[in-house]
Design a protein around this motif. Structure first.
Motif, PDB file in Angstrom:
ATOM      1  N   LEU A  30      22.268  27.259  -6.124  1.00 45.54           N
ATOM      2  CA  LEU A  30      21.962  27.150  -7.498  1.00 45.54           C
ATOM      3  C   LEU A  30      20.685  28.100  -7.588  1.00 45.54           C
ATOM      4  N   GLU A  31      19.688  27.819  -6.937  1.00 46.36           N
ATOM      5  CA  GLU A  31      18.476  28.478  -6.832  1.00 46.36           C
ATOM      6  C   GLU A  31      18.603  29.811  -6.454  1.00 46.36           C
ATOM      7  N   ASP A  32      19.274  30.119  -5.660  1.00 44.78           N
ATOM      8  CA  ASP A  32      19.650  31.860  -5.180  1.00 44.78           C
ATOM      9  C   ASP A  32      20.389  32.334  -6.307  1.00 44.78           C
ATOM     10  N   PHE A  33      21.127  31.648  -7.112  1.00 43.14           N
ATOM     11  CA  PHE A  33      21.981  32.348  -8.167  1.00 43.14           C
ATOM     12  C   PHE A  33      20.851  32.825  -9.292  1.00 43.14           C
ATOM     13  N   VAL A  34      19.732  31.871  -9.488  1.00 45.61           N
ATOM     14  CA  VAL A  34      18.695  32.434 -10.619  1.00 45.61           C
ATOM     15  C   VAL A  34      17.910  33.270  -9.914  1.00 45.61           C
ATOM     16  N   ARG A  35      17.456  33.165  -8.526  1.00 41.63           N
ATOM     17  CA  ARG A  35      16.471  33.702  -7.950  1.00 41.63           C
ATOM     18  C   ARG A  35      16.796  35.321  -7.748  1.00 41.63           C
ATOM     19  N   THR A  36      18.092  35.695  -7.672  1.00 44.21           N
ATOM     20  CA  THR A  36      18.468  37.138  -7.403  1.00 44.21           C
ATOM     21  C   THR A  36      19.056  37.828  -8.755  1.00 44.21           C
ATOM     22  N   MET A  37      18.693  36.971  -9.846  1.00 49.38           N
ATOM     23  CA  MET A  37      19.133  37.534 -11.204  1.00 49.38           C
ATOM     24  C   MET A  37      18.114  38.471 -11.333  1.00 49.38           C
ATOM     25  N   ASN A  38      18.430  39.819 -11.913  1.00 46.11           N
ATOM     26  CA  ASN A  38      17.459  40.857 -12.270  1.00 46.11           C
ATOM     27  C   ASN A  38      17.872  41.690 -13.568  1.00 46.11           C
ATOM     28  N   PRO A  39      17.400  41.329 -14.584  1.00 50.21           N
ATOM     29  CA  PRO A  39      16.105  40.471 -14.856  1.00 50.21           C
ATOM     30  C   PRO A  39      16.533  39.165 -14.941  1.00 50.21           C
ATOM     31  N   ARG A  40      15.683  38.078 -14.653  1.00 50.85           N
ATOM     32  CA  ARG A  40      15.880  36.614 -14.553  1.00 50.85           C
ATOM     33  C   ARG A  40      15.983  36.272 -16.089  1.00 50.85           C
ATOM     34  N   PRO A  41      16.432  34.977 -16.353  1.00 51.02           N
ATOM     35  CA  PRO A  41      16.345  34.625 -17.827  1.00 51.02           C
ATOM     36  C   PRO A  41      15.195  34.148 -18.043  1.00 51.02           C
ATOM     37  N   GLU A  42      14.724  34.101 -19.409  1.00 51.45           N
ATOM     38  CA  GLU A  42      13.703  33.425 -20.084  1.00 51.45           C
ATOM     39  C   GLU A  42      13.758  31.914 -20.006  1.00 51.45           C
ATOM     40  N   LYS A  43      14.861  31.423 -20.140  1.00 50.70           N
ATOM     41  CA  LYS A  43      14.920  29.937 -20.503  1.00 50.70           C
ATOM     42  C   LYS A  43      16.424  29.366 -19.590  1.00 50.70           C
ATOM     43  N   VAL A  44      16.368  28.404 -19.052  1.00 51.46           N
ATOM     44  CA  VAL A  44      17.440  27.917 -18.387  1.00 51.46           C
ATOM     45  C   VAL A  44      17.656  26.305 -18.654  1.00 51.46           C
ATOM     46  N   LEU A  45      18.925  25.951 -19.314  1.00 48.84           N
ATOM     47  CA  LEU A  45      19.253  24.427 -19.550  1.00 48.84           C
ATOM     48  C   LEU A  45      20.205  24.082 -18.315  1.00 48.84           C
ATOM     49  N   CYS A  46      19.659  23.258 -17.814  1.00 52.55           N
ATOM     50  CA  CYS A  46      20.454  22.507 -16.596  1.00 52.55           C
ATOM     51  C   CYS A  46      21.025  21.414 -16.995  1.00 52.55           C
ATOM     52  N   VAL A  47      22.533  21.653 -16.774  1.00 54.76           N
ATOM     53  CA  VAL A  47      23.498  20.495 -17.370  1.00 54.76           C
ATOM     54  C   VAL A  47      24.455  20.384 -16.373  1.00 54.76           C
ATOM     55  N   HIS A  48      25.588  19.310 -16.567  1.00 61.00           N
ATOM     56  CA  HIS A  48      26.637  19.129 -15.598  1.00 61.00           C
ATOM     57  C   HIS A  48      26.124  18.668 -14.410  1.00 61.00           C
ATOM     58  N   GLY A  49      25.116  17.534 -14.529  1.00 54.33           N
ATOM     59  CA  GLY A  49      24.474  17.023 -13.351  1.00 54.33           C
ATOM     60  C   GLY A  49      24.219  15.568 -13.680  1.00 54.33           C
ATOM     61  N   ASP A  50      24.147  14.513 -12.748  1.00 54.20           N
ATOM     62  CA  ASP A  50      23.568  13.302 -13.337  1.00 54.20           C
ATOM     63  C   ASP A  50      22.171  13.630 -13.555  1.00 54.20           C
ATOM     64  N   GLU A  51      21.434  12.682 -14.032  1.00 58.85           N
ATOM     65  CA  GLU A  51      19.955  12.961 -14.681  1.00 58.85           C
ATOM     66  C   GLU A  51      19.027  13.347 -13.452  1.00 58.85           C
ATOM     67  N   ARG A  52      19.178  12.759 -12.184  1.00 62.32           N
ATOM     68  CA  ARG A  52      18.304  12.978 -11.436  1.00 62.32           C
ATOM     69  C   ARG A  52      18.496  14.629 -11.024  1.00 62.32           C
ATOM     70  N   SER A  53      19.642  15.009 -10.698  1.00 60.32           N
ATOM     71  CA  SER A  53      19.961  16.451 -10.345  1.00 60.32           C
ATOM     72  C   SER A  53      19.559  17.365 -11.207  1.00 60.32           C
TER      73      SER A  53
END
Length: 637
Positions: A586-609
């Motif tokens: 998941l981190e690699d998916f975001v890290r290798t985006m060019n350009p990277r997004p300004e905002k990310v909404l983290c969904v579809h995971g339990d509260e801790r994740s």
């Protein structure tokens, strides 16, 4: 005259001016996102291979050219003309002529040979016969789902054209608002796994992305009663990222409550949605629960599907373009990229993703010209959610199988019918072929065989190497002799349970019902047998409880009472086969985006994740991140 009618009249004039004077255009109309051009000179259109391409580029629209029905040759003669052009090796199994549209649907074992290099054979078919060819693959494994969907859409062809014309007019209607904003409302899957559903809205448009159930939590429907979602019949479009029930289960429910618009998805997602939602209804009925909708609503959903291919930029509203990209999760799964306005804003919904390539699929695509906001899954986004390397996972699975075989036991693997089952099939087929595990029967129970047949129908959605193997080496691994489809029900299961060592792949993947319950009843009392989990077990499911150490479970009885079953078989978990990216992926998916997004909404995971991933992305990449709750609305711009 309406705005759309004026558009079509202007387009007719523009096209007439752009094409040679000896080609006549009789009608121009919208069908969904496509512009359909009817001509009395289809053969002349086809002779100029660049003509349609140049028109599409100039008009910035997807164009389909069809012959005017008045100039069609008879199907009897056209059949000979078409077959005279197609190479014998293409393996044509059926020709279906539709005189109302001038299209001939060609079903072939090798569609690429019907298409030809850069579409050359297709053009030759039109030049020779005057008919517009449409090509589909003959499934290498007979699929009742694919057959039923194709026959249903053929039967509903006239109504479907009416639907597409209505959708086309909606897409190309005039924008009414001068406001500029983009909003996302969360209707489900926030700080929870499953129940995926979002509303993406602009001043002119509302789009629903996914509408799924929550595994292990009966009756938890997305918040479709939220103000942003009602009335359902005024939503402009639905986009389905993939067919798993936690994303698709309640798509047919929309039609029960008045939605009558398009569903955009890939072609395999359409077929798999039909398979899984009909099974969803069947399981509910068998368990004595009231199904949330009737099977007729599943057919209605299929009728309203508009399939898109990866990479096709498609208008779905006056101010929104959609592009689907491979998500690497299951067959046909898609990262959905929305381009809003004329360069105003870009939003991508990851759906479920697997960033690294697997045996089945290429890794998820994250190469977009622009993405200001990314809505991303966080199923394995927790701080310590690192999966085992796939090669190590395969080695562990082989060790478990060998150990169980040596002591005379059977291996039972609960697996999702779509995705993980086919991944495991590929591992087992290769392991037996190379002698890493003994040859033994591999029994496929539940929908696994049918889902596998759908995979073989759409090899172009599989990993490059696997697709080439199926296409060019004539060595389809899914057709290996070891695979046996359990189709005789309980009698066959009893025979397998009484027989020699074997491997059993069975639905349901989270032990929430289905044939896996029968296998547990047959095999759980014997300590020589082994239950192996290879996929995610959601909170609240029987699979999670067994995985956590419970050695006695409730079994549904014949008269509505619950019987207790003692689990004496070994229980193992082999990580690394999940269709989801782990924390690093998941981190690699975001890290290798060019350009990277300004905002990310983290969904579809339990509260801790979700919160762990949100915090990590904020600290590592200095972007605004959120772990939203359900029923939150975010405004951008």
């Amino acid at each position: 005259m309406s705005t759309v009618d004026q558009q079509l009249e202007d387009l007719h004039e523009t096209i007439t001016n752009e094409i040679p004077p000896d080609i006549t255009v009789t009608e121009v109309k919208y069908e969904g996102p496509e512009l359909v051009v009817y001509t009395r000179d289809p053969k002349k259109f086809a002779q100029n291979g660049d003509l349609i391409r140049n028109l599409a580029s100039k008009l910035r629209k997807r164009i389909t050219v069809r012959p005017d029905p008045d100039v069609l040759t008879r199907p009897e003669k056209a059949r000979d003309d078409v077959m005279g052009v197609i190479p014998d090796d293409a393996g044509v199994t059926n020709l279906d002529f539709h005189e109302d549209t001038g299209e001939v649907v060609i079903e072939a074992e090798k569609p690429g040979m019907v298409i030809g290099r850069h579409g050359s054979t297709l053009r030759e078919i039109t030049q020779t016969s005057g008919w517009t060819p449409e090509v589909v693959r003959t499934p290498p494994i007979e699929s009742s789902t694919v057959s039923n969907v194709r026959n249903f859409l053929k039967h509903e062809r006239e109504e479907r054209r009416d639907i597409l014309e209505k959708v086309g007019r909606q897409i190309h209607r005039e924008e009414l608002s001068d406001d500029e904003y983009v909003r996302i409302t969360t209707l489900g899957c926030c700080r929870e796994v499953g129940r995926a559903s979002f509303i993406l809205s602009t001043p002119d448009t509302r789009i629903l992305i996914d509408c799924g159930d929550k595994p292990g939590a009966e009756g938890e429907v997305p918040y479709l009663q939220a103000p942003e979602a009602v009335p359902l019949n005024s939503i402009d479009a639905v986009v389905l990222t993939h067919a798993h029930l936690d994303h698709s289960a309640f798509i047919p429910l929309l039609f029960k409550y008045g939605y009558d618009g398009p569903i955009y998805c890939t072609e395999p997602t359409r077929d798999l949605m039909g398979l899984l939602t009909l099974d969803y209804l069947d399981v509910a009925a068998k368990e004595g629960r009231n199904p949330p909708y009737e099977s007729e609503m599943v057919r209605e959903a299929i009728k309203h599907c508009i399939p898109l291919e990866y990479g096709d930029v498609t208008d779905i509203a006056p101010d929104v373009k959609l592009t689907l990209h491979n998500a690497g999760h299951i067959l046909g799964s898609a990262v959905s990229h929305f381009h809003i306005g004329d360069g105003l804003y870009n939003v991508a919904f990851s759906g479920d993703i697997h960033y690294e390539p697997t045996r089945l699929f290429n890794g998820a695509v994250n190469d977009f010209p622009r993405v200001e906001t990314l809505v991303m899954e966080s199923t394995y986004g927790g701080r310590n959610d690192y999966q085992t390397d796939q090669e190590d996972s395969e080695e562990k699975l082989k060790r478990v199988i060998n150990d169980t075989y040596e002591r005379g036991g059977k291996v039972v693997i609960p697996a999702f019918a779509v995705g993980r089952s086919q991944e495991i099939m590929l591992v087992l087929e290769e392991a037996m072929r190379e002698g890493d595990i003994p040859e033994m029967p591999i029994h496929l129970d539940g929908m696994i065989w049918e889902a596998t047949a759908i995979h073989t129908t759409y090899p172009e959605y599989l990993r490059d190497e696997l697709r080439d193997r199926i296409f060019h080496e004539d060595a389809n691994p899914f057709l290996a002799d070891q695979f046996n489809h359990i189709d005789a029900g309980e009698d066959e299961r009893q025979e397998v349970a009484d027989g020699d060592q074997c491997i059993i792949l069975s639905t349901s993947g989270m032990v929430t019902g289905g044939p896996i319950m029968s296998w547990l009843e047959h095999l759980a009392p014997d300590p020589d047998n082994r239950l192996v989990f290879v996929g995610y077990q959601a909170q609240g499911t029987m699979g999670r409880r067994i995985q956590s150490g419970r050695d006695e479970i409730a079994m549904p009885g014949d008269r509505g009472r619950n019987d207790r079953l003692k689990l004496r078989m070994d229980v193992d978990t082999v990580d690394g086969f999940s269709g989801h990216a782990d924390r690093q992926g998941l981190e690699d998916f975001v890290r290798t985006m060019n350009p990277r997004p300004e905002k990310v909404l983290c969904v579809h995971g339990d509260e801790r994740s979700a919160q762990d991933l949100s915090s990590a992305l904020y600290h590592d990449y200095n972007m605004r991140t959120f772990a939203p709750k359900n029923l939150e609305t975010f405004r951008f711009l």
